[in-house]
Design an enzyme around this catalytic site. Structure first.
Site, short mmCIF file in Angstrom:
data_model
loop_
_atom_site.label_atom_id
_atom_site.label_comp_id
_atom_site.label_asym_id
_atom_site.label_seq_id
_atom_site.Cartn_x
_atom_site.Cartn_y
_atom_site.Cartn_z
N LEU A 165 0.82 -1.21 0.00
CA LEU A 165 0.00 0.00 0.00
C LEU A 165 0.85 1.25 0.00
O LEU A 165 0.43 2.31 -0.43
CB LEU A 165 -0.90 0.03 1.24
N PHE A 188 8.20 3.29 9.59
CA PHE A 188 9.38 2.44 9.73
C PHE A 188 9.38 1.24 8.80
O PHE A 188 10.07 0.26 9.05
CB PHE A 188 9.57 2.01 11.19
N GLY A 189 8.65 1.29 7.74
CA GLY A 189 8.72 0.20 6.79
C GLY A 189 7.51 0.15 5.88
O GLY A 189 6.60 0.96 6.02
N LYS A 224 1.91 -3.53 8.73
CA LYS A 224 3.09 -2.67 8.65
C LYS A 224 4.28 -3.53 9.01
O LYS A 224 4.32 -4.13 10.08
CB LYS A 224 2.92 -1.55 9.66
N ASP A 243 4.13 13.60 14.69
CA ASP A 243 4.30 13.41 13.26
C ASP A 243 2.96 13.44 12.54
O ASP A 243 2.65 12.57 11.74
CB ASP A 243 5.04 12.09 13.00
#
Ligand SMILES: *[C@@H]1O[C@H](CO)[C@@H](O)[C@H](O)[C@H]1NC(C)=O
Ligand SMILES: *[C@@H]1O[C@H](CO)[C@@H](O)[C@H](O)[C@H]1NC(C)=O
Ligand SMILES: *[C@@H]1O[C@H](CO)[C@@H](O)[C@H](O)[C@H]1NC(C)=O
Ligand SMILES: *[C@@H]1O[C@H](CO)[C@@H](O)[C@H](O)[C@H]1NC(C)=O
Ligand SMILES: *[C@@H]1O[C@H](CO)[C@@H](O)[C@H](O)[C@H]1NC(C)=O
Ligand SMILES: *[C@@H]1O[C@H](CO)[C@@H](O)[C@H](O)[C@H]1NC(C)=O
Ligand SMILES: *[C@@H]1O[C@H](CO)[C@@H](O)[C@H](O)[C@H]1NC(C)=O
Ligand SMILES: *[C@@H]1O[C@H](CO)[C@@H](O)[C@H](O)[C@H]1NC(C)=O
Length: 842
Positions: free
Chosen positions: A526, A531-532, A548, A645
């Site tokens: 997607l 972090f990845g 994730k 963030d």
């Protein structure tokens, strides 16, 4: 003449003595401020006093034989006198009263006994126990005693408890503070409901309980033994329930104080060192706090490194995830498969226990423990029983049965009593397994040793196989075949420690996720999160998930992964993305979320084709939703969280375009009132970072407000803040320039069909956005004001001050590494996809 003079002096001194150094106040006498009466043995004194440097005057009793001012009772605790004009005297009706001044008519305090006018001989007498008594000295009949109106101190021979006939209830009430004896909000009393126990309340909240009376001591006060200095008499009959702590040795000076922070303390006066020695206090540890482990849980303080809460035998955590995070407040429920009413059940015996709340138990003082067991077995609603009292250490008598949830159970290292829990057959076998005979035990040990060896071998075999498969998986994804067992080296297990709860974890097996995502096929990708990469998947039951996957061998990503697991599982809000579980196997670390079909906000607002779909009501709904999500993080959840963030790509949208904030990898948890922090490692996303955070690493809830402001402006204009925009450096500057010229209306997204919006509403929203991006953090509103402003049309907003233009100073940004790390290949439209973390760590 001389003789008369001496006689006169003698008479005068007698008079003074009879007035002031006697232990009684006669009905016609009065006591001025400064006058003191002492008890017979000069142990206690009664009169006016002040505390510390305060000028306020109180009337009360204190130790006369102790060098440190130690007040044990206060009459006018809530109505101090402002000066030294106070007076103590009898009213015409015969009550002892305290007046603020000599000519005052209304007393500020009174013994308040009705109908005493007939007692002309009435006196007030201070006894050697520290009791002020109103009595008829002829008949010895007492009308009122200070012992019946305790304040924060319990003296030996003072009674606590109630009588049902005349409604007397002797409870202790703390002071307000060490310098203010006014009635505080901590109380300590014998509970009126159920089987007698003492309860300490903070306000209306139950804070600690002693447990019921076992015949020798309170169930929850194991320190009370016969070796104690106290001669305790506990009375429980239909008219009265009370406890009196006498002392065997009358010369012992001891008192119990209920202090202002909710602790009972026992002191003993050390005459040699001239100080009070505290020798007991309660509550003592976490397990003492009422209901620490929730419904049907129990607390074991000896597990120093483990979580102190467990479920009672036959019960399991209601919300395993919270338990995993060491929050047991949801308690435990009966294990689903278990039946405790099919004739096969039995009782598991817990030793050294403070038995649960006895407010709603069934009591029978006459039957034996054996009969109690039978009675409990016969009634399916009975979940546990225990003896009601002990005649001696081993003579258990009487019967208490519980029907329903059990609250506030704990265990002790020694002392405590036996507690019998009704459990099903399998639980019973499990429970009694430990108690089997020597031979049996040896056999069991052998069996388990064998099992362990075999398990190890299987694990090794599996491990090697899996290693190979992993290598194969990387080369040829389709050949993946899982080997399913939990690995010991995962951080989840480190955190968990308690193996019994392993099965409660929202853990997904790698095989499940690999199957759901088609072995992490490229087509299922997607995008990339903090972090990845993120993959879409479909579980076997048809449920859609987003996975994730933490990039391998990334030290920093690991921190963020842990952070996210800890945080997001604690949070639940309509505008936050929901986590379903995680997966930790070998080097693979993954988070599994609910899948949100409409992708993220940036997919819509920064793309002309997609943006057309967003009319104003939808955009407004998104803005409001995000605001509510942030407000929840900032103040409404159990923790205070700063996201750090917030950006369009971290706002996901569901089917109904309801926004859900995601990516908590950088979020910080704050204690109750802390609102600001700082860091040396500035992470976040360019374009959304507030100046104080980007420059100095100062972050606070106001830095999230800044990011939110940028989001509003982006949603209204359909432009990225960090994109270069005409001659201005960024969007915020561009909008500000137009705002100042009064041309702000022009910046509204041209792709938004005009008939869907009311210009004034969009302008108000823009206005709020500008308030959020003001340069000075303290000028920015907090999220509750923002939510309020967004929800109300007819309010006056303050004019925004000059905003901050982070982008303009980006070369000065201090990051953990050097600023040379700044991405060099940036082009106008992609800058804000770059997260500084990515730049530094990998
Ligand atoms: C003491 O002073 C306070 C404030 O000055 C006043 O409210 C209070 O009534 C006074 N108390 C007495 C007993 O006079
Ligand atoms: C009480 O006496 C004081 C001085 O002794 C006087 O100032 C005050 O006015 C008197 N108050 C009343 C209510 O009589
Ligand atoms: C008890 O009183 C203290 C100070 O007076 C206050 O801070 C605290 O919130 C009160 N607690 C409750 C439960 O009312
Ligand atoms: C202990 O208390 C009981 C009842 O209050 C009393 O009868 C008994 O004499 C006391 N024993 C001692 C040693 O003081
Ligand atoms: C109350 O007692 C506890 C335990 O001794 C102590 O830690 C606390 O400071 C006391 N509070 C006050 C206000 O004295
Ligand atoms: C425990 O005791 C408190 C105080 O009496 C009461 O409010 C509460 O309902 C009791 N809980 C149970 C499960 O009996
Ligand atoms: C318990 O026993 C006492 C005396 O042995 C008796 O007076 C009382 O009535 C009994 N109570 C019940 C409920 O059987
Ligand atoms: C079981 O105990 C409950 C609670 O005391 C009571 O209401 C109920 O009647 C009892 N049931 C039977 C069958 O004795």
């Amino acid at each position: 003449m001389k003789f008369f003079f001496i006689f006169f002096i003698f008479l005068f001194s007698l008079l003074i003595q009879s007035c002031y150094s006697d232990n009684t106040i006669l009905r016609r006498q009065s006591l001025k401020d400064g006058d003191v009466i002492f008890s017979e043995g000069k142990r206690f004194a009664f009169g006016f006093f002040s505390l510390g440097n305060s000028k306020l005057r109180y009337v009360g009793i204190w130790y006369a034989q102790v060098s440190e001012q130690t007040v044990v009772w206060v009459a006018n605790r809530d109505h101090p006198i402002n000066d030294t004009s106070g007076l103590i005297k009898f009213s015409t009706r015969g009550n002892l009263c305290v007046y603020a001044s000599g000519n005052g008519t209304e007393p500020i305090w009174s013994t308040d006994v009705i109908d005493m006018i007939q007692e002309p001989a009435l006196v007030a007498k201070l006894t050697d126990l520290g009791n002020l008594v109103l009595l008829d000295p002829v008949t010895g009949k007492s009308f009122w005693e200070s012992f019946n109106h305790p304040t924060n101190t319990l003296l030996p021979f003072m009674k606590l408890g109630f009588t049902r006939q005349n409604g007397v209830d002797r409870i202790m009430t703390s002071w307000r503070s060490p310098g203010d004896p006014g009635s505080g909000n901590i109380t300590y009393r014998i509970e009126r409901r159920g089987f007698p126990q003492m309860m300490m309340y903070k306000g209306l909240t139950l804070w600690w309980r002693t447990g019921s009376w076992t015949g020798q001591r309170w169930s929850g006060v194991p320190e009370m033994t016969n070796k104690f200095i106290f001669n305790i008499s506990f009375v429980s009959n239909p008219d009265e329930v009370s406890i009196t702590y006498g002392v065997f040795d009358a010369s012992v000076i001891t008192r119990m104080v209920l202090n202002e922070t909710g602790t009972l303390q026992r002191f003993r006066w050390n005459g040699r060192d001239k100080k009070w020695i505290g020798f007991w206090s309660a509550p003592e540890d976490k397990c003492d706090i009422y209901n620490h482990c929730g419904f049907n849980g129990y607390c074991d303080p000896t597990s120093t490194d483990k979580f102190e809460c467990s479920c009672l035998p036959g019960y399991e955590p209601k919300t395993p995830r919270d338990w995993f995070l060491r929050d047991a407040s949801d308690g435990c429920t009966r294990i689903k498969a278990a039946s405790i009413c099919n004739g096969k059940e039995g009782f598991a015996k817990l030793k050294r226990v403070k038995i649960p709340n006895t407010s709603a138990v069934n009591v029978d003082m006459n039957i034996t423990l054996k009969e109690c067991e039978q009675r409990c077995l016969k009634n399916c609603s009975c979940v546990a029983y225990a003896s009601a009292y002990h005649e001696s250490e081993n003579g258990a008598k009487g019967c208490l049965t519980w029907h329903g949830n059990m609250l506030d159970t704990r265990t002790y290292l020694s002392s405590g009593q036996d507690f019998y829990l009704r459990v099903d057959k399998s639980e019973l076998v499990r429970w009694n397994g430990n108690g089997s005979s020597g031979k049996m035990r040896l056999f069991l040990i052998l069996i388990s040793l064998l099992a362990v060896v075999m398990l190890l071998m299987i694990s090794l075999f599996c491990f090697i196989r899996k290693r190979r498969q992993f290598k194969r998986l990387r080369k040829a994804p389709s050949s993946f075949a899982p080997c399913s067992f939990d690995l010991e080296d995962s951080f989840i297990l480190e955190e968990l420690e308690d193996k019994s709860r392993t099965r409660e974890l929202p853990l997904f097996e790698l095989s499940t996720i690999a199957a759901a995502t088609n072995n992490f096929a490229f087509q299922n990708k997607l995008g990339a999160g903090g972090f990845g990469p993120v993959y879409k998947g479909v579980l076997q039951n048809g449920m859609e998930i987003a996975v994730k996957r933490l990039s391998k061998s990334s030290g920093q990503g690991m921190e963020e992964f842990k952070n996210e697991v800890k945080l997001i599982s604690k949070l639940q809000h309509r505008n936050l993305v929901r986590i379903l579980g995680c997966c930790v196997e070998f080097e693979e670390k993954m988070l599994v979320y609910e899948y949100l079909p409409n992708k993220s906000l940036d997919y819509f607002i920064f793309n002309d084709e997609h943006r057309v779909e967003l009319d104003w009501p939808k955009r407004m709904g998104i803005i409001r939703g995000i605001a509510r999500g942030i407000l929840y993080l900032h103040q409404d959840s159990r923790l205070r969280i700063i996201h750090r963030d917030l950006k369009a790509s971290n706002v996901l949208l569901d089917n109904e375009m309801i926004p859900k904030i995601a990516d908590f990898g950088l979020a910080r948890i704050f204690g109750g009132n802390q609102i600001e922090g700082s860091t040396n490692r500035v992470v976040g996303t360019y374009g959304y970072m507030s100046p104080e955070y980007a420059m100095d690493g100062q972050f606070s809830i106001k830095s999230d407000v800044y990011s939110f402001g940028v989001l509003i402006l982006e949603i209204i204009t359909g432009k990225k803040n960090s994109a270069f925009y005409e001659e201005s450096l960024n969007l915020v500057k561009h909008i500000w320039d137009r705002w100042e010229k009064g041309e702000a209306i022009e910046i509204i997204d041209k792709l938004m069909s005009e008939d869907t919006y009311d210009v004034s509403e969009v302008m108000k929203c823009l206005h709020i956005g500008l308030l959020c991006v003001q340069e000075n953090a303290s000028d920015r509103p907090d999220m509750s004001s923002v939510v309020f402003m967004l929800g109300h049309n007819a309010i006056d907003l303050p004019s925004p001050k000059h905003p901050a233009f982070t982008a303009g100073r980006r070369r000065n940004v201090k990051t953990g590494g050097s600023s040379d790390n700044w991405p060099s290949g940036e082009t106008g439209s992609t800058i804000n996809d770059v997260t500084l973390t990515d730049v530094q760590g990998r």
